[in-house]
Design an enzyme around this catalytic site. Structure first.
Site, PDB file in Angstrom:
ATOM      1  N   LYS A   1       4.514  25.358   6.233  1.00  0.00           N
ATOM      2  CA  LYS A   1       5.779  25.807   6.850  1.00  0.00           C
ATOM      3  C   LYS A   1       6.461  24.607   7.491  1.00  0.00           C
ATOM      4  O   LYS A   1       5.810  23.608   7.830  1.00  0.00           O
ATOM      5  CB  LYS A   1       5.534  26.902   7.903  1.00  0.00           C
ATOM      6  CG  LYS A   1       4.662  26.495   9.114  1.00  0.00           C
ATOM      7  CD  LYS A   1       5.379  25.751  10.211  1.00  0.00           C
ATOM      8  CE  LYS A   1       4.428  25.347  11.341  1.00  0.00           C
ATOM      9  NZ  LYS A   1       4.969  24.301  12.214  1.00  0.00           N
TER      10      LYS A   1
ATOM     11  N   VAL B   1      -3.259  17.343   7.331  1.00  0.00           N
ATOM     12  CA  VAL B   1      -3.884  17.935   8.515  1.00  0.00           C
ATOM     13  C   VAL B   1      -3.237  17.338   9.774  1.00  0.00           C
ATOM     14  O   VAL B   1      -2.955  16.138   9.818  1.00  0.00           O
ATOM     15  CB  VAL B   1      -5.411  17.639   8.492  1.00  0.00           C
ATOM     16  CG1 VAL B   1      -6.077  18.134   9.761  1.00  0.00           C
ATOM     17  CG2 VAL B   1      -6.045  18.286   7.263  1.00  0.00           C
TER      18      VAL B   1
ATOM     19  N   GLY C   1      -0.814  23.990   8.150  1.00  0.00           N
ATOM     20  CA  GLY C   1      -1.807  24.111   7.066  1.00  0.00           C
ATOM     21  C   GLY C   1      -3.033  24.930   7.460  1.00  0.00           C
ATOM     22  O   GLY C   1      -3.433  25.846   6.740  1.00  0.00           O
TER      23      GLY C   1
ATOM     24  N   SER D   1      -3.284  27.081   9.887  1.00  0.00           N
ATOM     25  CA  SER D   1      -2.861  28.457  10.168  1.00  0.00           C
ATOM     26  C   SER D   1      -2.633  29.219   8.870  1.00  0.00           C
ATOM     27  O   SER D   1      -3.000  30.393   8.745  1.00  0.00           O
ATOM     28  CB  SER D   1      -1.566  28.452  10.978  1.00  0.00           C
ATOM     29  OG  SER D   1      -1.748  27.753  12.176  1.00  0.00           O
ATOM     30  N   SER D   2      -2.025  28.549   7.884  1.00  0.00           N
ATOM     31  CA  SER D   2      -1.758  29.204   6.607  1.00  0.00           C
ATOM     32  C   SER D   2      -3.072  29.516   5.888  1.00  0.00           C
ATOM     33  O   SER D   2      -3.234  30.580   5.288  1.00  0.00           O
ATOM     34  CB  SER D   2      -0.875  28.295   5.741  1.00  0.00           C
ATOM     35  OG  SER D   2      -0.462  28.961   4.581  1.00  0.00           O
TER      36      SER D   2
ATOM     37  N   ASP E   1       0.472  30.103  15.121  1.00  0.00           N
ATOM     38  CA  ASP E   1       1.323  30.074  13.922  1.00  0.00           C
ATOM     39  C   ASP E   1       0.852  31.030  12.829  1.00  0.00           C
ATOM     40  O   ASP E   1       1.553  31.218  11.831  1.00  0.00           O
ATOM     41  CB  ASP E   1       1.349  28.654  13.321  1.00  0.00           C
ATOM     42  CG  ASP E   1       2.251  27.718  14.098  1.00  0.00           C
ATOM     43  OD1 ASP E   1       3.038  28.211  14.934  1.00  0.00           O
ATOM     44  OD2 ASP E   1       2.168  26.498  13.874  1.00  0.00           O
TER      45      ASP E   1
HETATM   46  O1  C5P Z   1      -2.552  28.496  19.233  1.00  0.00           O
HETATM   47  P1  C5P Z   1      -2.746  27.094  18.768  1.00  0.00           P
HETATM   48  O2  C5P Z   1      -4.175  26.765  18.481  1.00  0.00           O
HETATM   49  O3  C5P Z   1      -1.839  26.735  17.658  1.00  0.00           O
HETATM   50  O4  C5P Z   1      -2.289  26.165  19.997  1.00  0.00           O
HETATM   51  C1  C5P Z   1      -2.797  24.878  20.250  1.00  0.00           C
HETATM   52  C2  C5P Z   1      -2.383  24.439  21.669  1.00  0.00           C
HETATM   53  O5  C5P Z   1      -0.964  24.215  21.700  1.00  0.00           O
HETATM   54  C3  C5P Z   1      -2.629  25.479  22.739  1.00  0.00           C
HETATM   55  O6  C5P Z   1      -3.921  25.345  23.265  1.00  0.00           O
HETATM   56  C4  C5P Z   1      -1.551  25.167  23.758  1.00  0.00           C
HETATM   57  O7  C5P Z   1      -1.968  24.078  24.582  1.00  0.00           O
HETATM   58  C5  C5P Z   1      -0.404  24.674  22.923  1.00  0.00           C
HETATM   59  N1  C5P Z   1       0.573  25.752  22.635  1.00  0.00           N
HETATM   60  C6  C5P Z   1       1.460  26.146  23.643  1.00  0.00           C
HETATM   61  N2  C5P Z   1       2.373  27.149  23.376  1.00  0.00           N
HETATM   62  C7  C5P Z   1       2.441  27.713  22.155  1.00  0.00           C
HETATM   63  C8  C5P Z   1       1.566  27.304  21.115  1.00  0.00           C
HETATM   64  C9  C5P Z   1       0.646  26.314  21.391  1.00  0.00           C
HETATM   65  O8  C5P Z   1       1.419  25.632  24.761  1.00  0.00           O
HETATM   66  N3  C5P Z   1       3.353  28.669  21.928  1.00  0.00           N
END
Ligand code: C5P
Length: 313
Positions: free
Chosen positions: A18, A104, A110, A112-113, A145
């Site tokens: 994406k 990566v 990637g 997430s997908s 994501d």
């Molecule tokens: O959910 P994901 O693993 O993609 O998020 C990785 C890190 O990015 C989270 O631990 C957080 O610190 C930050 N994040 C955030 N707000 C979001 C998505 C991610 O602060 N909406």
């Protein structure tokens, strides 16, 4: 009497990357995440994942052609399989192999997908019949994501990433993705953004007004494209600004960082000029460039070409 072994089933799913056509990072929430307003779009760069159910074991085994990725429970696909089997109360083994094409740590979603593809594949193989909303809910527990991919190809994403409305994007464009060859860690990028800005500019009224019924055209969208991470990462990673400028110089209508980086992408009207730009950017040391169409169909539908089911005796 000879007992015939149960047929094992195999599914091959292609998991698209994406880009964030718009990414506004808003206030920090009490759970530590940030509220977002993003327009997300799938593009034609795909990982390929092959899943095979095993009835003679309960092991989850993962193979990946990218040796830098862990294949144990540190891999989101591995975590996804364990959670799905738990939620569905099924005791089976699953063999998975991943052909990794999406860079990566590239802001292209990637991992997430791949996790979303895994939810879709196991739903099919185990006959769970989960709705897209149920699959998105399972995905939200794996990463911010992940739910988007069940509402792709184009969607407005709000909240932490769980509030999603599909929208229609009309017209066709080509995208040149340029990855500088190093990853940027998402958590670090959010921290950097928080340190760098003293105020959060409010959402533009035309973004606030957008709903699932809004039909978006490329001509109107291009001038609105922005990503809050760009300014925050410019001083630590000057190459991101240089790649953006190189894409603009090569004729891109606009160019932008995707997600929290490190991939920068340019939008082109014609495949030919996109291909020429990709060729020029491949000459930059350490960079990988991909010339891909904007995807116009939903990634995980049985009718879609991205899905193949193979029954093996
Ligand atoms: O959910 P994901 O693993 O993609 O998020 C990785 C890190 O990015 C989270 O631990 C957080 O610190 C930050 N994040 C955030 N707000 C979001 C998505 C991610 O602060 N909406």
């Amino acid at each position: 009497m000879m007992v015939r072994p149960r047929p094992s089933e195999e599914i091959v799913v292609r998991a698209p990357a994406k880009v964030n056509l718009i990414l506004r990072v808003l206030d920090r929430r009490t759970d530590g995440y940030h509220n977002l307003w993003s327009l997300m779009q799938t593009v034609g760069l795909e990982d390929e994942l092959r899943y095979r159910l095993r009835h003679d074991s309960r092991d989850v085994t993962l193979r990946c052609d990218d040796r830098t990725l862990p294949t144990d429970s540190r891999n989101l696909v591995h975590v996804a399989v364990t959670r799905i089997l738990e939620a569905a109360d099924r005791q089976v083994g699953v063999d998975i192999s991943i052909s990794k094409r999406i860079p990566v740590g590239g802001g292209l979603g990637g991992g997430s997908s791949d996790a979303a593809a895994t939810i879709f594949a196991l739903d099919q193989l185990l006959g769970l019949k989960w709705s897209p909303e149920e699959m998105a809910r399972m995905g939200a527990a794996l990463g911010s994501d992940v739910p988007f991919f069940f509402h792709a190809p184009t969607a407005i994403v709000r909240g932490r990433g769980e509030d999603i409305q599909s929208v229609r994007l009309t017209g066709q464009r080509w995208i040149v993705l340029v990855n500088p060859g190093f990853p940027i860690e998402t958590r670090w990028a959010y921290e950097r953004l928080s340190q760098m800005r003293s105020t959060i500019p409010p959402l533009a009224p035309e973004l606030l007004a957008m709903t699932g019924d809004t039909v978006v055209g490329w001509e109107n969208l291009v001038p609105k494209m922005e990503n809050d991470f760009e300014a925050a990462l410019q001083s630590t990673h000057p190459i991101l600004g240089e790649l953006k400028q190189a894409l603009l110089d090569a004729g891109a209508e606009t160019a932008l960082l995707s997600g929290s980086g490190a991939t920068v992408f340019g939008i082109f009207k014609q495949e030919r000029s996109a291909a020429q730009s990709g060729e020029a950017l491949r000459r930059w040391a350490g960079c990988r460039a991909y010339v891909v169409p904007v995807v116009t169909r939903s990634p995980f539908s049985q009718q879609g070409a991205a899905f193949t089911s193979v029954a093996c005796g």
